[in-house]
Motif scaffolding. Structure first.
Motif, PDB file in Angstrom:
ATOM      1  N   SER A  23      26.693  36.507  74.017  1.00  0.00           N
ATOM      2  CA  SER A  23      26.847  36.734  75.450  1.00  0.00           C
ATOM      3  C   SER A  23      27.069  38.218  75.697  1.00  0.00           C
ATOM      4  O   SER A  23      27.408  38.976  74.790  1.00  0.00           O
ATOM      5  CB  SER A  23      28.036  35.928  75.989  1.00  0.00           C
ATOM      6  OG  SER A  23      29.257  36.478  75.531  1.00  0.00           O
ATOM      7  N   ASP A  24      26.872  38.635  76.933  1.00  0.00           N
ATOM      8  CA  ASP A  24      27.220  40.001  77.299  1.00  0.00           C
ATOM      9  C   ASP A  24      28.737  40.134  77.255  1.00  0.00           C
ATOM     10  O   ASP A  24      29.463  39.171  77.533  1.00  0.00           O
ATOM     11  CB  ASP A  24      26.714  40.322  78.705  1.00  0.00           C
ATOM     12  CG  ASP A  24      25.188  40.410  78.770  1.00  0.00           C
ATOM     13  OD1 ASP A  24      24.574  40.767  77.735  1.00  0.00           O
ATOM     14  OD2 ASP A  24      24.628  40.110  79.827  1.00  0.00           O
ATOM     15  N   PRO A  25      29.246  41.319  76.933  1.00  0.00           N
ATOM     16  CA  PRO A  25      30.697  41.500  76.921  1.00  0.00           C
ATOM     17  C   PRO A  25      31.285  41.323  78.318  1.00  0.00           C
ATOM     18  O   PRO A  25      30.673  41.709  79.301  1.00  0.00           O
ATOM     19  CB  PRO A  25      30.890  42.937  76.447  1.00  0.00           C
ATOM     20  CG  PRO A  25      29.577  43.402  75.946  1.00  0.00           C
ATOM     21  CD  PRO A  25      28.529  42.523  76.545  1.00  0.00           C
ATOM     22  N   VAL A  26      32.439  40.706  78.372  1.00  0.00           N
ATOM     23  CA  VAL A  26      33.173  40.558  79.623  1.00  0.00           C
ATOM     24  C   VAL A  26      34.332  41.537  79.565  1.00  0.00           C
ATOM     25  O   VAL A  26      35.074  41.569  78.580  1.00  0.00           O
ATOM     26  CB  VAL A  26      33.698  39.103  79.780  1.00  0.00           C
ATOM     27  CG1 VAL A  26      34.573  38.981  81.012  1.00  0.00           C
ATOM     28  CG2 VAL A  26      32.541  38.118  79.822  1.00  0.00           C
ATOM     29  N   GLY A  27      34.505  42.338  80.604  1.00  0.00           N
ATOM     30  CA  GLY A  27      35.553  43.347  80.592  1.00  0.00           C
ATOM     31  C   GLY A  27      36.518  43.246  81.757  1.00  0.00           C
ATOM     32  O   GLY A  27      37.266  44.170  82.034  1.00  0.00           O
ATOM     33  N   HIS A  28      36.516  42.118  82.474  1.00  0.00           N
ATOM     34  CA  HIS A  28      37.412  41.949  83.620  1.00  0.00           C
ATOM     35  C   HIS A  28      38.129  40.603  83.531  1.00  0.00           C
ATOM     36  O   HIS A  28      37.643  39.677  82.889  1.00  0.00           O
ATOM     37  CB  HIS A  28      36.627  42.044  84.937  1.00  0.00           C
ATOM     38  CG  HIS A  28      35.550  40.993  85.054  1.00  0.00           C
ATOM     39  ND1 HIS A  28      35.797  39.752  85.590  1.00  0.00           N
ATOM     40  CD2 HIS A  28      34.257  40.984  84.675  1.00  0.00           C
ATOM     41  CE1 HIS A  28      34.686  39.029  85.552  1.00  0.00           C
ATOM     42  NE2 HIS A  28      33.725  39.760  84.992  1.00  0.00           N
ATOM     43  N   ASP A  29      39.280  40.516  84.158  1.00  0.00           N
ATOM     44  CA  ASP A  29      40.075  39.286  84.209  1.00  0.00           C
ATOM     45  C   ASP A  29      40.400  38.738  82.826  1.00  0.00           C
ATOM     46  O   ASP A  29      40.514  37.526  82.624  1.00  0.00           O
ATOM     47  CB  ASP A  29      39.370  38.214  85.047  1.00  0.00           C
ATOM     48  CG  ASP A  29      39.185  38.632  86.486  1.00  0.00           C
ATOM     49  OD1 ASP A  29      40.116  39.251  87.042  1.00  0.00           O
ATOM     50  OD2 ASP A  29      38.119  38.357  87.061  1.00  0.00           O
ATOM     51  N   LEU A  30      40.548  39.625  81.854  1.00  0.00           N
ATOM     52  CA  LEU A  30      40.787  39.191  80.479  1.00  0.00           C
ATOM     53  C   LEU A  30      42.193  38.645  80.272  1.00  0.00           C
ATOM     54  O   LEU A  30      42.434  37.912  79.315  1.00  0.00           O
ATOM     55  CB  LEU A  30      40.482  40.324  79.502  1.00  0.00           C
ATOM     56  CG  LEU A  30      39.032  40.814  79.573  1.00  0.00           C
ATOM     57  CD1 LEU A  30      38.809  41.949  78.605  1.00  0.00           C
ATOM     58  CD2 LEU A  30      38.058  39.684  79.331  1.00  0.00           C
ATOM     59  N   ASP A  31      43.102  38.959  81.187  1.00  0.00           N
ATOM     60  CA  ASP A  31      44.423  38.346  81.124  1.00  0.00           C
ATOM     61  C   ASP A  31      44.318  36.838  81.296  1.00  0.00           C
ATOM     62  O   ASP A  31      45.084  36.085  80.706  1.00  0.00           O
ATOM     63  CB  ASP A  31      45.366  38.959  82.160  1.00  0.00           C
ATOM     64  CG  ASP A  31      44.819  38.885  83.582  1.00  0.00           C
ATOM     65  OD1 ASP A  31      43.577  38.888  83.765  1.00  0.00           O
ATOM     66  OD2 ASP A  31      45.641  38.848  84.524  1.00  0.00           O
ATOM     67  N   VAL A  97      35.162  31.844  79.870  1.00  0.00           N
ATOM     68  CA  VAL A  97      34.452  33.076  79.487  1.00  0.00           C
ATOM     69  C   VAL A  97      33.040  33.079  80.061  1.00  0.00           C
ATOM     70  O   VAL A  97      32.570  34.110  80.560  1.00  0.00           O
ATOM     71  CB  VAL A  97      34.453  33.252  77.950  1.00  0.00           C
ATOM     72  CG1 VAL A  97      33.580  34.426  77.539  1.00  0.00           C
ATOM     73  CG2 VAL A  97      35.881  33.422  77.424  1.00  0.00           C
ATOM     74  N   GLN A  98      32.369  31.940  80.034  1.00  0.00           N
ATOM     75  CA  GLN A  98      31.019  31.867  80.608  1.00  0.00           C
ATOM     76  C   GLN A  98      31.061  32.122  82.104  1.00  0.00           C
ATOM     77  O   GLN A  98      30.198  32.818  82.650  1.00  0.00           O
ATOM     78  CB  GLN A  98      30.382  30.524  80.300  1.00  0.00           C
ATOM     79  CG  GLN A  98      30.015  30.373  78.849  1.00  0.00           C
ATOM     80  CD  GLN A  98      29.551  28.965  78.477  1.00  0.00           C
ATOM     81  OE1 GLN A  98      29.908  27.981  79.125  1.00  0.00           O
ATOM     82  NE2 GLN A  98      28.754  28.878  77.428  1.00  0.00           N
ATOM     83  N   ASP A  99      32.078  31.590  82.807  1.00  0.00           N
ATOM     84  CA  ASP A  99      32.194  31.812  84.250  1.00  0.00           C
ATOM     85  C   ASP A  99      32.479  33.278  84.579  1.00  0.00           C
ATOM     86  O   ASP A  99      31.993  33.791  85.578  1.00  0.00           O
ATOM     87  CB  ASP A  99      33.297  30.935  84.846  1.00  0.00           C
ATOM     88  CG  ASP A  99      32.923  29.459  84.901  1.00  0.00           C
ATOM     89  OD1 ASP A  99      31.727  29.124  84.709  1.00  0.00           O
ATOM     90  OD2 ASP A  99      33.835  28.628  85.129  1.00  0.00           O
TER      91      ASP A  99
END
Length: 101
Positions: A23-31, A97-99
């Motif tokens: 998947s593409d990296p997610v960099g927001h709402d990681l808390d 994570v997908q959302d």
């Protein structure tokens, strides 16, 4: 389980029918991801799990100092495995994570 918020997370194919592409990296709402992982109930050996089949993923948590890998199954009890600990609810973490992606 993770004790700090990473700078990014990414789902990688594990096996059993997971997508072949990272998947593409997610960099927001990681808390939210860390809170979700830490809220999962510990696995108990006497629990009976369904025979549902689903893919397995590796969740990569990237920190400035390195990477942590959390193995997530969406089969049966949907177990999350990290540092020798098993917990229920991996399917919910994958969906989150997908959302976010």
């Amino acid at each position: 389980m993770p004790d700090a918020v990473p700078v990014s997370v990414r789902l990688c194919p594990g096996e059993d029918g997971a997508p072949e592409k990272w998947s593409d990296p997610v960099g927001h709402d990681l808390d939210q991801v860390v809170a979700s992982l830490n809220s999962l109930r510990p696995f108990r050996r006497e629990t009976v799990c369904t025979m549902d089949r689903g893919p397995r993923y590796d969740l990569l948590l990237d920190y400035p100092t390195g990477r942590r890998v959390v193995q997530i199954s969406t089969s049966g009890c949907a177990l999350v495995h990290v540092d020798g600990q098993f917990r229920y609810g991996g399917d919910k973490v994958v969906e989150l994570v997908q959302d976010l992606g």
